[in-house]
Motif scaffolding. Structure first.
Motif, mmCIF file in Angstrom:
data_model
loop_
_atom_site.group_PDB
_atom_site.id
_atom_site.type_symbol
_atom_site.label_atom_id
_atom_site.label_comp_id
_atom_site.label_asym_id
_atom_site.label_seq_id
_atom_site.Cartn_x
_atom_site.Cartn_y
_atom_site.Cartn_z
ATOM 1 N N GLY A 91 -14.589 -13.109 3.268
ATOM 2 C CA GLY A 91 -14.166 -13.217 4.803
ATOM 3 C C GLY A 91 -13.142 -12.781 5.177
ATOM 4 O O GLY A 91 -12.626 -13.136 6.218
ATOM 5 N N SER A 92 -12.182 -11.805 4.400
ATOM 6 C CA SER A 92 -10.859 -11.646 4.990
ATOM 7 C C SER A 92 -10.612 -10.251 4.805
ATOM 8 O O SER A 92 -11.570 -9.512 4.480
ATOM 9 N N THR A 93 -9.547 -9.850 5.297
ATOM 10 C CA THR A 93 -9.299 -8.482 5.384
ATOM 11 C C THR A 93 -8.354 -7.633 4.356
ATOM 12 O O THR A 93 -7.371 -8.537 3.874
ATOM 13 N N TYR A 94 -8.599 -6.844 3.644
ATOM 14 C CA TYR A 94 -8.122 -6.231 2.708
ATOM 15 C C TYR A 94 -7.253 -4.966 3.155
ATOM 16 O O TYR A 94 -7.670 -4.239 3.853
ATOM 17 N N LYS A 95 -6.161 -4.695 2.622
ATOM 18 C CA LYS A 95 -5.440 -3.534 2.794
ATOM 19 C C LYS A 95 -4.519 -3.017 1.648
ATOM 20 O O LYS A 95 -4.048 -4.091 0.750
ATOM 21 N N GLU A 96 -4.270 -1.854 1.358
ATOM 22 C CA GLU A 96 -3.513 -1.261 0.193
ATOM 23 C C GLU A 96 -2.481 -0.346 0.759
ATOM 24 O O GLU A 96 -2.603 0.472 1.578
ATOM 25 N N VAL A 97 -1.045 -0.863 0.345
ATOM 26 C CA VAL A 97 -0.156 0.257 0.576
ATOM 27 C C VAL A 97 0.739 0.461 -0.527
ATOM 28 O O VAL A 97 0.624 -0.330 -1.709
ATOM 29 N N GLY A 98 1.560 1.489 -0.699
ATOM 30 C CA GLY A 98 2.210 1.745 -1.976
ATOM 31 C C GLY A 98 2.653 3.062 -2.308
ATOM 32 O O GLY A 98 2.400 4.115 -1.370
ATOM 33 N N THR A 99 3.551 3.631 -3.182
ATOM 34 C CA THR A 99 4.106 4.688 -3.356
ATOM 35 C C THR A 99 3.375 5.497 -4.183
ATOM 36 O O THR A 99 2.656 4.825 -4.946
ATOM 37 N N SER A 100 3.431 6.770 -4.398
ATOM 38 C CA SER A 100 2.743 7.600 -5.167
ATOM 39 C C SER A 100 3.382 7.566 -6.734
ATOM 40 O O SER A 100 2.848 8.171 -7.550
ATOM 41 N N SER A 101 4.534 7.183 -6.860
ATOM 42 C CA SER A 101 5.495 7.279 -7.973
ATOM 43 C C SER A 101 5.545 5.693 -8.386
ATOM 44 O O SER A 101 5.770 4.670 -7.644
ATOM 45 N N SER A 102 5.334 5.483 -9.900
ATOM 46 C CA SER A 102 5.472 4.137 -10.462
ATOM 47 C C SER A 102 6.814 3.618 -10.799
ATOM 48 O O SER A 102 6.987 2.764 -11.370
ATOM 49 N N THR A 103 7.744 4.715 -10.317
ATOM 50 C CA THR A 103 9.149 4.495 -10.626
ATOM 51 C C THR A 103 10.062 4.173 -9.346
ATOM 52 O O THR A 103 11.186 4.231 -9.134
ATOM 53 N N ASP A 104 9.365 4.177 -8.252
ATOM 54 C CA ASP A 104 9.810 4.128 -6.876
ATOM 55 C C ASP A 104 10.191 2.826 -6.263
ATOM 56 O O ASP A 104 9.415 2.226 -5.445
ATOM 57 N N THR A 105 11.107 2.044 -6.990
ATOM 58 C CA THR A 105 11.343 0.836 -6.732
ATOM 59 C C THR A 105 11.817 0.539 -5.362
ATOM 60 O O THR A 105 11.596 -0.492 -4.470
ATOM 61 N N ALA A 106 12.469 1.354 -4.744
ATOM 62 C CA ALA A 106 13.152 1.286 -3.518
ATOM 63 C C ALA A 106 11.727 1.402 -2.438
ATOM 64 O O ALA A 106 11.744 0.831 -1.403
ATOM 65 N N GLY A 107 11.238 2.325 -2.749
ATOM 66 C CA GLY A 107 9.843 2.278 -1.937
ATOM 67 C C GLY A 107 8.959 0.804 -1.785
ATOM 68 O O GLY A 107 8.526 0.671 -0.924
ATOM 69 N N GLN A 108 8.837 0.290 -3.077
ATOM 70 C CA GLN A 108 8.033 -1.000 -3.239
ATOM 71 C C GLN A 108 8.782 -1.961 -2.289
ATOM 72 O O GLN A 108 8.272 -3.002 -1.490
ATOM 73 N N VAL A 109 10.108 -1.964 -2.529
ATOM 74 C CA VAL A 109 11.088 -3.066 -1.598
ATOM 75 C C VAL A 109 10.598 -2.909 -0.070
ATOM 76 O O VAL A 109 10.270 -3.575 0.740
ATOM 77 N N SER A 110 10.756 -1.410 0.306
ATOM 78 C CA SER A 110 10.328 -1.235 1.814
ATOM 79 C C SER A 110 9.015 -1.705 2.122
ATOM 80 O O SER A 110 8.747 -2.073 3.037
ATOM 81 N N TYR A 111 8.049 -1.426 1.171
ATOM 82 C CA TYR A 111 6.560 -1.886 1.567
ATOM 83 C C TYR A 111 6.693 -3.181 1.889
ATOM 84 O O TYR A 111 5.808 -3.887 2.666
ATOM 85 N N VAL A 112 7.310 -4.143 1.029
ATOM 86 C CA VAL A 112 7.300 -5.901 0.924
ATOM 87 C C VAL A 112 7.749 -6.023 2.254
ATOM 88 O O VAL A 112 7.486 -7.185 3.113
#
Length: 365
Positions: A91-112
């Motif tokens: 009964g909850s809402t799912y969402k997915e976000v993320g980078t297309s590269s598995s080494t883009d740590t800066a991108g992961q930080v930005s998404y958090v």
């Protein structure tokens, strides 16, 4: 950075799993339990600041966000689809976000940071690096966001619970055991890993090296650990390079779904097919053809969809107050059964599964 919302099974020794090769997928490039140390900048853990109420009602109407190591990775597509189904069924809402590269740590930080600003209730993240996300994740936690890591962990002080595919020790040691059996306990071998910083990969490799110290493996020599960065083309090229550098190589262990598929693709079309053994973590659907044609005898993994679903159930239990992440607490994860939180606030999905010609037909993922 644009936000991506995507609607978005078990093995043993697999990894990490849904496939790759020419496409560029990759899992297992992450983490299993790595006895990570507490980060010095970590916020107080949930277990230390709240008490659990096992009988609390499960909350509905939550927003659970998934942040995989890479959104275009088939392994994470499978795991996150499992998460989506569990979230929506609750009964909850799912969402997915993320980078297309598995080494883009800066991108992961930005998404958090973005998810924190959006006030999601929980984040399920597969960390690209054990420490890079800590500051951002602990800021999220200070703002009331529950953090669950899955597949690949952060430092233990930077999240509430880690969902491990299987025991890191089981995964590392069994991959060596599978390889030793295939090469008759004798010869040179190499490891084809994912990224050099991947927590789970490094943890598994540590147990592989420890297993190789046992007397029964005295005639097996690990000559190199190569890194394919969970990229199909790079992993293919690294396999080629290993065999050029070590033409007498007897086997390759690849604890990453992208790597093992890419290595199998190279071996299947080369003079080394059937001569150089290959095992590691992979998905049945990715590896089926290579098992059928004799390129690969056996490999292992877990069910990534169940991994993603367990992350969802755990996140909801945390937000609902049924658990805080303290070791020893137990909770029910839907129809998956009851799980117990272990050391370092880690929950283990289960034992790895071995796939070979006699069993692979029973699985479809």
């Amino acid at each position: 950075m644009s936000e991506r919302t995507t609607p978005a099974r078990r093995l043993t020794a697999v990894v990490a799993v849904v496939g790759v090769v020419a496409l560029g997928a990759a899992a297992c490039g992450g983490t299993t339990k790595n006895s990570s140390s507490k980060d010095s900048s970590s916020a107080p853990t949930a277990a230390s600041t709240a008490s659990a109420d096992p009988g609390a009602p499960l909350k509905k109407g939550l927003t659970i966000a998934y942040l995989p190591k890479a959104v275009n990775n088939p392994y994470f597509t499978t795991s996150d689809t499992g998460g989506r189904k569990a979230v929506e069924a609750a009964g909850s809402t799912y969402k997915e976000v993320g980078t297309s590269s598995s080494t883009d740590t800066a991108g992961q930080v930005s998404y958090v940071n973005t998810l924190t600003q959006q006030r999601v209730d929980a984040i399920a993240v597969s960390a690209q690096d054990p420490g890079a996300l800590c500051t951002a994740l602990n800021q999220a936690r200070k703002n009331g966001v529950k953090v669950v890591t899955y597949d690949s962990d952060t430092n233990a002080g930077c999240r509430d619970v880690f969902i491990s595919q299987a025991s890191s020790e089981d995964l590392g040691r069994t991959e060596v055991q599978l390889m030793a059996e295939q090469i008759g306990n004798k010869g040179r071998i190499a490891i084809l890993s994912a990224a050099q910083t991947a927590t789970n990969q490094n943890t598994w490799i540590g147990f592989m090296k420890d297993e190789l110290k046992k007397p029964q493996y005295k005639d097996i020599q690990l000559v190199k650990v190569a890194y394919g960065n969970d990229d199909a083309q790079t992993s293919f090229q690294q396999t080629q390079g290993l065999l050029q550098q070590y033409p007498d190589l007897k086997g390759i262990i690849s604890p990453t779904t992208v790597g093992i598929k890419a290595a199998a693709q190279y071996l299947s079309g080369s003079k080394y097919k059937g001569k150089v053994q290959l095992t590691g973590l992979g998905t049945p659907n990715d590896m089926r053809a290579y098992v059928a044609d004799g390129t690969v005898r056996s490999f292992e993994l877990w069910d990534p969809a169940k991994l993603g679903a367990l992350a969802a159930h755990t996140a909801i239990a945390l937000v609902s107050g049924r658990i805080t992440g303290a070791p020893g607490q137990t909770y029910t994860a839907g129809d998956m059964g009851t799980f117990t939180i272990g050391q370092d606030s880690t929950v283990v999905l289960g034992k790895p599964t071995v796939f070979d010609k006699s069993t692979i037909g029973q699985f479809n993922f």
